[in-house]
Design a protein around this motif. Structure first.
Motif, mmCIF file in Angstrom:
data_model
loop_
_atom_site.group_PDB
_atom_site.id
_atom_site.type_symbol
_atom_site.label_atom_id
_atom_site.label_comp_id
_atom_site.label_asym_id
_atom_site.label_seq_id
_atom_site.Cartn_x
_atom_site.Cartn_y
_atom_site.Cartn_z
ATOM 1 N N ILE A 1 0.872 -1.171 0.000
ATOM 2 C CA ILE A 1 0.000 0.000 0.000
ATOM 3 C C ILE A 1 0.908 1.219 0.000
ATOM 4 C CG2 ILE A 1 -1.816 1.273 1.180
ATOM 5 C CD1 ILE A 1 -2.614 -1.342 2.546
ATOM 6 N N VAL A 2 0.836 1.975 -1.071
ATOM 7 C CA VAL A 2 1.635 3.189 -1.214
ATOM 8 C C VAL A 2 0.698 4.380 -1.006
ATOM 9 C CG1 VAL A 2 3.276 4.425 -2.657
ATOM 10 C CG2 VAL A 2 2.962 1.956 -2.968
ATOM 11 N N CYS A 3 1.116 5.317 -0.191
ATOM 12 C CA CYS A 3 0.264 6.451 0.152
ATOM 13 C C CYS A 3 0.898 7.769 -0.281
ATOM 14 C CB CYS A 3 0.012 6.499 1.657
ATOM 15 S SG CYS A 3 -0.737 4.995 2.324
ATOM 16 N N ILE A 4 0.034 8.694 -0.656
ATOM 17 C CA ILE A 4 0.478 10.022 -1.053
ATOM 18 C C ILE A 4 -0.018 11.018 -0.005
ATOM 19 C CG2 ILE A 4 0.479 11.756 -2.882
ATOM 20 C CD1 ILE A 4 1.728 9.065 -3.681
ATOM 21 N N GLY A 5 0.916 11.733 0.614
ATOM 22 C CA GLY A 5 0.562 12.679 1.665
ATOM 23 C C GLY A 5 0.388 14.082 1.127
ATOM 24 N N LEU A 6 -0.445 14.856 1.816
ATOM 25 C CA LEU A 6 -0.629 16.277 1.501
ATOM 26 C C LEU A 6 -0.967 16.492 0.023
ATOM 27 C CD1 LEU A 6 2.392 17.673 3.558
ATOM 28 C CD2 LEU A 6 -0.014 17.664 4.239
ATOM 29 N N ASN A 7 -1.879 15.681 -0.506
ATOM 30 C CA ASN A 7 -2.151 15.726 -1.948
ATOM 31 C C ASN A 7 -3.406 16.518 -2.295
ATOM 32 O OD1 ASN A 7 -1.479 15.155 -4.628
ATOM 33 N ND2 ASN A 7 -2.772 13.327 -4.669
ATOM 34 N N TYR A 8 -4.027 17.150 -1.318
ATOM 35 C CA TYR A 8 -5.151 18.059 -1.576
ATOM 36 C C TYR A 8 -4.764 19.443 -1.079
ATOM 37 C CZ TYR A 8 -8.401 14.291 -2.795
ATOM 38 O OH TYR A 8 -9.037 13.236 -3.405
ATOM 39 N N ARG A 9 -5.000 20.431 -1.908
ATOM 40 C CA ARG A 9 -4.594 21.785 -1.541
ATOM 41 C C ARG A 9 -5.225 22.232 -0.229
ATOM 42 N NH1 ARG A 9 -5.269 21.268 -6.906
ATOM 43 N NH2 ARG A 9 -3.499 21.809 -8.251
ATOM 44 N N ASP A 10 -6.525 21.921 -0.049
ATOM 45 C CA ASP A 10 -7.198 22.380 1.164
ATOM 46 C C ASP A 10 -6.688 21.649 2.405
ATOM 47 O OD1 ASP A 10 -8.379 19.961 0.483
ATOM 48 O OD2 ASP A 10 -10.445 20.696 0.552
ATOM 49 N N HIS A 11 -6.279 20.387 2.256
ATOM 50 C CA HIS A 11 -5.743 19.646 3.395
ATOM 51 C C HIS A 11 -4.363 20.179 3.776
ATOM 52 C CE1 HIS A 11 -4.786 16.477 6.158
ATOM 53 N NE2 HIS A 11 -3.846 15.966 5.380
ATOM 54 N N ALA A 12 -3.528 20.478 2.784
ATOM 55 C CA ALA A 12 -2.224 21.071 3.084
ATOM 56 C C ALA A 12 -2.399 22.394 3.823
ATOM 57 C CB ALA A 12 -1.430 21.273 1.796
ATOM 58 N N GLU A 13 -3.355 23.191 3.370
ATOM 59 C CA GLU A 13 -3.603 24.486 4.012
ATOM 60 C C GLU A 13 -4.062 24.326 5.458
ATOM 61 O OE1 GLU A 13 -6.448 26.314 1.460
ATOM 62 O OE2 GLU A 13 -5.015 26.592 -0.197
ATOM 63 N N GLU A 14 -4.994 23.388 5.709
ATOM 64 C CA GLU A 14 -5.536 23.264 7.060
ATOM 65 C C GLU A 14 -4.494 22.748 8.054
ATOM 66 O OE1 GLU A 14 -8.755 20.511 7.544
ATOM 67 O OE2 GLU A 14 -7.592 18.764 6.894
ATOM 68 N N THR A 15 -3.490 22.008 7.567
ATOM 69 C CA THR A 15 -2.452 21.494 8.455
ATOM 70 C C THR A 15 -1.241 22.419 8.526
ATOM 71 O OG1 THR A 15 -1.508 20.165 6.657
ATOM 72 C CG2 THR A 15 -3.144 19.108 8.066
ATOM 73 N N GLY A 16 -1.290 23.543 7.808
ATOM 74 C CA GLY A 16 -0.197 24.508 7.839
ATOM 75 C C GLY A 16 1.014 24.083 7.047
ATOM 76 N N ALA A 17 0.838 23.134 6.122
ATOM 77 C CA ALA A 17 1.959 22.629 5.330
ATOM 78 C C ALA A 17 2.020 23.336 3.986
ATOM 79 C CB ALA A 17 1.818 21.129 5.114
ATOM 80 N N THR A 18 3.222 23.499 3.475
ATOM 81 C CA THR A 18 3.405 24.035 2.131
ATOM 82 C C THR A 18 3.048 22.960 1.117
ATOM 83 O OG1 THR A 18 5.196 25.457 2.897
ATOM 84 C CG2 THR A 18 5.080 25.024 0.524
ATOM 85 N N PRO A 19 2.202 23.261 0.131
ATOM 86 C CA PRO A 19 1.894 22.246 -0.890
ATOM 87 C C PRO A 19 3.172 21.709 -1.513
ATOM 88 C CG PRO A 19 0.407 24.115 -1.100
ATOM 89 C CD PRO A 19 1.445 24.505 -0.083
ATOM 90 N N PRO A 20 3.332 20.399 -1.597
ATOM 91 C CA PRO A 20 4.595 19.822 -2.055
ATOM 92 C C PRO A 20 4.835 20.040 -3.545
ATOM 93 C CG PRO A 20 2.957 18.112 -1.715
ATOM 94 C CD PRO A 20 2.343 19.373 -1.208
ATOM 95 N N ALA A 21 6.112 20.149 -3.896
ATOM 96 C CA ALA A 21 6.492 20.279 -5.304
ATOM 97 C C ALA A 21 6.498 18.929 -6.007
ATOM 98 C CB ALA A 21 7.877 20.922 -5.407
#
Length: 280
Positions: free
Chosen positions: A72-92
């Motif tokens: 099972i491979v997972c992709i983190g912070l892959n929704y713009r709104d989720h990155a924003e709510e967690t205070g993370a910079t959207p990944p490059a």
């Protein structure tokens, strides 16, 4: 088509929703071997010819629609709104982590809060099931051709284990029961645009997540193409493609999951899940 597995844990039977058909004449399992050997095409042919025996699935437990995923491979912070709510910079580039394959349970099975947990969280996600070996895929068209189908995944996460205990994310993602999957594997031809699906999640009837795959930073085709540059994706592998906003981690003051609570999840065209929360 909507493929599923029904029956007690460890003794599930493969079936197809379209005609309540019993697939055991075609395959004893819906797994990587079934997908790699043209199982979906054989089921389609049997449906067209009307040769599948009927399976009375009434009252039977629904298991995860894919047995024994290799990884099972997972992709983190892959929704713009989720990155924003967690205070993370959207990944490059896609953030990649792994989840233990034995976290997979049925869509209505109990989810267990781990011992010592104080921050068990929910995440509704679009799961991509690989149907053909993907190695150094070049184009988005080729990437989508490697997809057997799609399902609902609840990427349950323990945030303290994940973020506050050192190391990588896997320890907060791989606890037992932390990946309810299903109820169906909906084959790819029934999902013409995986970037146009609504995702929703409720806890005890209160809505928390209401997003769309349109909001993905990296779409399904790009995720498959990208991952194939770093690992060989094999039939039966699962990719959890990320979650939209509305997780407890991103909502200050929102309680994390507690014993006895009920999670309900749905994705357009892929069905609905329901899990009661227990303790390990």
């Amino acid at each position: 088509m909507k493929l599923l597995r029904v029956g007690p844990v460890g003794r599930e039977r493969p079936a197809v929703m379209d005609e309540a058909g019993d697939l055991r004449a075609i395959s004893e399992e819906i797994d990587g071997t079934f997908l790699a050997s043209g199982g979906v095409a054989r089921v389609r042919q049997a449906l067209e010819s009307g040769t599948l025996p009927v399976l009375d699935a009434g009252g039977l437990r629904v298991g995860a629609p894919v047995a024994r995923p290799g990884k099972i491979v997972c992709i983190g912070l892959n929704y713009r709104d989720h990155a924003e709510e967690t205070g993370a910079t959207p990944p490059a580039e896609p953030v990649v982590f792994m989840k233990a394959a034995n976290t997979v349970v049925g869509p209505y099975d109990e989810v267990l809060i781990p011992r010592g947990s104080v921050k068990t969280d929910w995440e509704v996600e679009l799961a991509v099931v690989i149907g053909e070996t993907a190695r150094y895929v070049e184009t988005h068209e080729e990437a989508l051709a490697k997809v057997a189908g799609y399902a609902i995944s609840n990427d349950v996460s323990e945030r303290e284990f994940q973020l506050e205990r050192g190391g990588q994310w896997d320890k907060g993602k791989s606890c037992e029961t932390f990946n309810p999957l299903g109820p169906w594997l909906v084959t790819a031809e029934e999902v013409p645009d995986p970037q146009d699906l609504g995702l929703r999640l409720w806890v005890d009837g209160e809505p928390y997540q209401n997003g769309s795959t349109k909001n993905m930073i990296f779409g399904v085709a790009e995720v498959v193409r990208y991952l194939s540059r770093f690992m060989v994706l094999e039939p039966g592998d699962i990719i959890n493609t990320g979650t939209p906003a509305g997780v407890a981690l991103g909502l200050p003051g929102t309680p994390y999951l507690r014993e006895g609570q009920v999670m309900e999840l749905e994705i357009d065209g892929l069905g609905r899940q329901r899990q009661t929360v227990g303790r390990a």
